[in-house]
Design a protein around this motif. Structure first.
Motif, PDB file in Angstrom:
ATOM      1  N   ALA A 293       0.954  -1.151   0.009  1.00  0.00           N
ATOM      2  CA  ALA A 293      -0.054  -0.095  -0.142  1.00  0.00           C
ATOM      3  C   ALA A 293       0.786   1.104   0.183  1.00  0.00           C
ATOM      4  N   ALA A 294       2.076   1.061   0.705  1.00  0.00           N
ATOM      5  CA  ALA A 294       2.772   2.453   1.007  1.00  0.00           C
ATOM      6  C   ALA A 294       3.414   2.678  -0.531  1.00  0.00           C
ATOM      7  N   LEU A 295       3.725   1.805  -1.268  1.00  0.00           N
ATOM      8  CA  LEU A 295       4.206   2.049  -2.841  1.00  0.00           C
ATOM      9  C   LEU A 295       2.969   2.663  -3.613  1.00  0.00           C
ATOM     10  N   ALA A 296       1.879   1.922  -3.707  1.00  0.00           N
ATOM     11  CA  ALA A 296       0.858   2.268  -4.424  1.00  0.00           C
ATOM     12  C   ALA A 296       0.661   3.781  -4.045  1.00  0.00           C
ATOM     13  N   GLN A 297       0.512   4.113  -2.715  1.00  0.00           N
ATOM     14  CA  GLN A 297       0.029   5.468  -2.206  1.00  0.00           C
ATOM     15  C   GLN A 297       1.116   6.594  -2.752  1.00  0.00           C
ATOM     16  N   ALA A 298       2.105   6.052  -2.628  1.00  0.00           N
ATOM     17  CA  ALA A 298       3.309   7.300  -3.068  1.00  0.00           C
ATOM     18  C   ALA A 298       3.134   7.534  -4.227  1.00  0.00           C
ATOM     19  N   ALA A 334      -5.278   6.909   0.682  1.00  0.00           N
ATOM     20  CA  ALA A 334      -4.734   5.844   1.516  1.00  0.00           C
ATOM     21  C   ALA A 334      -5.721   4.583   1.380  1.00  0.00           C
ATOM     22  N   GLU A 335      -6.895   4.663   1.277  1.00  0.00           N
ATOM     23  CA  GLU A 335      -7.930   3.586   1.136  1.00  0.00           C
ATOM     24  C   GLU A 335      -7.868   3.174  -0.373  1.00  0.00           C
ATOM     25  N   ARG A 336      -7.438   4.091  -1.179  1.00  0.00           N
ATOM     26  CA  ARG A 336      -7.749   3.594  -2.727  1.00  0.00           C
ATOM     27  C   ARG A 336      -6.150   2.859  -2.671  1.00  0.00           C
ATOM     28  N   ALA A 337      -5.165   3.252  -2.059  1.00  0.00           N
ATOM     29  CA  ALA A 337      -3.846   2.445  -2.249  1.00  0.00           C
ATOM     30  C   ALA A 337      -4.075   0.957  -1.708  1.00  0.00           C
TER      31      ALA A 337
END
Ligand code: AMP
Length: 522
Positions: A293-298, A334-337
């Motif tokens: 999720a951290a990567l997707a969010q960044a 954040a939820e999208r990620a």
């Protein structure tokens, strides 16, 4: 009408002759049009025929992503022969096994990779000819450009059987010899159409695609075929660094760039630095290992969608793609990620099953974990000449060896590799879920979790963490507390060790076998 790479080639040549291919080859940057690429492909076919290549025979490549590699894909396959890509990161013993097992007759090799195979050549009786790509002419080997120079730019292509193998790739198994998988013309064609679908990667003629995933690993996931099918610009980045990727993405206005999560994690500081104008980049098809999720969010915060996909060599390779509903698109970032960490639904034509240890099908309830089985038009049905086929292929289904859960609507989430699950006190702990959570903790650059033997619980997780450069923040207690907020307490690793780097295998995935031998005997 048989579905084959020939249809992709003819359409690219006739309908998009001016579209561009930009290739960073070992001998420099090359710019060519589809028309020139198509001409050179036909010239290469004549050159290969002159070297004695017959339909049904196999041509190996050991090469980075560039135009000559793509010319060979098509020249070999359209002649009715088969291209066979070799991974330069494999140990010499595996390369020798693969070249021998596939009975390759001709090898096309990048000049800088020649030292990897030169010592193996005397042990390969079927391999008659070596063609060097891009280096200084050599007395013992043919030179690619000389081979194709002065050849006709059209070729009398034979009629192709759509079920014939266009390409071959061996899976780089962590135990035992690698296993060969063939990709049929029909499978590659349908897979390319699937990649182009709007809800998948929406590849259009106006896009510029830069496959960072190597052409030596499952056809760069089929993206070169999809680009040519759609008539999109194609950038082949050769042997790259994050800087060279950023330069190419900026100068060529790349819009779609498929790659594995580790590459995009390494690229992130460059993106954040703002040193390059990457405004054109909109989408990163990402898979081969789980997306955190951290990567997707960044990336999401910078307007770039990490389009998560799942696949495997035997899958052809992409079988599942994570797509968001309109309602999910409207969620906070954040939820999208978090939603983007799911591996997603099977592509049209792909069927899936969730199978328990007794062989019974498990419910699609989003919580029951079982082994994922798949079948479909581009999923393999066997290994090439290999008795291990019987272990992995059952009644037309391929047993992936991945443990997953499936939602009632078919959305699949990978829990772990069967052999990487941590079995603690009779319960399963997902190493993948722990790794993904750790990647979201402050100061963590990389994380790997392995099972270590335990006298009471059978196994316990051990986490290995690489700190972000110059950031001493994360310590064992802080990370354990971070995980305790997110998982049942028995999931939290008793030990978290800080390391300089985490070893990766030949396809860029964490090398858990090496980690186990290093850390368990230590
Ligand atoms: P390979 O055949 O070398 O491409 O490796 C395939 C394996 O990579 C799969 O069986 C999975 O274990 C893993 N894999 C591929 N894509 C994903 C993904 N999106 N999430 C988690 N694991 C993945």
């Amino acid at each position: 009408m048989s579905l084959s790479l020939r249809l992709i080639y003819d359409r690219a040549r006739q309908q998009f002759p001016h579209q561009r291919i930009i290739a960073q080859a070992p001998d420099g940057l090359h710019r060519l049009t589809y028309a020139q690429w198509a001409d050179r492909t036909a010239q290469l076919a004549h050159g290969l025929a002159a070297l004695g290549l017959q339909p049904g025979a196999r041509v190996a490549t050991l090469a980075w992503n560039h135009h000559r590699h793509l010319e060979l894909y098509f020249a070999a396959a359209l002649m009715g022969a088969t291209y066979h890509t070799l991974n330069p990161r494999l140990p010499a013993a595996q390369l020798r096994y693969i070249l021998g097992h596939a009975r390759d007759q001709i090898l096309l090799v990048d000049a800088d990779l020649l030292p990897l195979v030169e010592p193996l050549l005397p042990a390969l009786p079927d391999l008659r000819t070596v063609v060097l790509m891009g280096g200084a002419p050599h007395d013992s080997y043919h030179d690619y450009e000389r081979l194709i120079a002065d050849q006709p730019t059209t070729y009398p292509w034979p009629t192709l059987d759509e079920s014939a193998p266009a390409g071959i790739c061996y899976t780089s198994g962590t135990t035992g010899d690698p296993k060969g998988v063939a990709f049929s013309h029909r499978g590659l064609y349908l897979h390319a159409m699937m990649l182009c679908m709007a809800d998948h990667f929406a590849i259009r003629a106006r896009d510029v695609l830069m496959p960072i995933v190597p052409m030596f690993h499952v056809n760069a996931w089929g993206f070169p075929f999809a680009a040519l099918m759609a008539g999109a610009g194609l950038v082949l980045p050769g042997k790259f660094t994050p800087q060279s990727l950023a330069q190419l993405a900026e100068s060529e206005r790349v819009t779609i760039a498929p790659g594995v999560p580790t590459v995009w994690a390494a690229f992130l500081p460059l993106l954040q630095s703002g040193a390059y104008d990457l405004a054109a980049l909109k989408q990163i098809p990402c898979g081969g290992a789980a997306v955190s999720a951290a990567l997707a969010q960044a990336y999401e915060e910078r307007g770039i969608r990490i389009a998560h996909a799942y696949g495997l060599t035997e899958g052809g390779p992409v079988t599942h793609i994570c797509t968001l509903t309109a309602a999910e698109e409207a969620l906070p970032v954040a939820e999208r990620a978090e939603r983007l960490t799911r591996q997603g639904r099977p592509a049209p034509g792909i069927e899936q099953r969730l199978v328990g240890p007794t062989g019974a099908d498990l419910p699609w309830d989003g919580v029951s974990p079982g082994e994922l089985w798949i079948r479909g038009p581009w999923v393999a049905e066997r290994y090439l000449d290999d008795p291990r086929t019987a272990e992995s292929f059952v009644d037309g289904w391929y047993r992936t060896g991945d443990v997953a859960t499936i939602e009632p609507d078919g959305t699949m989430r990978i829990v772990d590799r069967l052999k990487d699950l941590v079995k603690s006190g009779g319960e399963w702990i997902s190493s993948v879920a722990l790794e993904n959570a750790l990647l979201g903790a402050p100061g963590v650059a990389e994380a790997a979790v392995i099972a270590t033997p335990h006298p009471r619980w059978e196994e316990r997780p051990l986490a290995l963490v690489v700190r972000r450069p110059g950031d001493p923040t994360p310590d064992e207690g802080a990370l354990q507390a971070y995980l305790r907020e997110r998982f049942p307490s028995f999931w939290v690793p008793d030990q978290i060790r800080f390391v300089e780097s985490i070893p990766k295998g030949p396809t860029g995935k964490i090398d858990k076998r090496l980690l186990r031998t290093t850390w368990i005997s230590a």
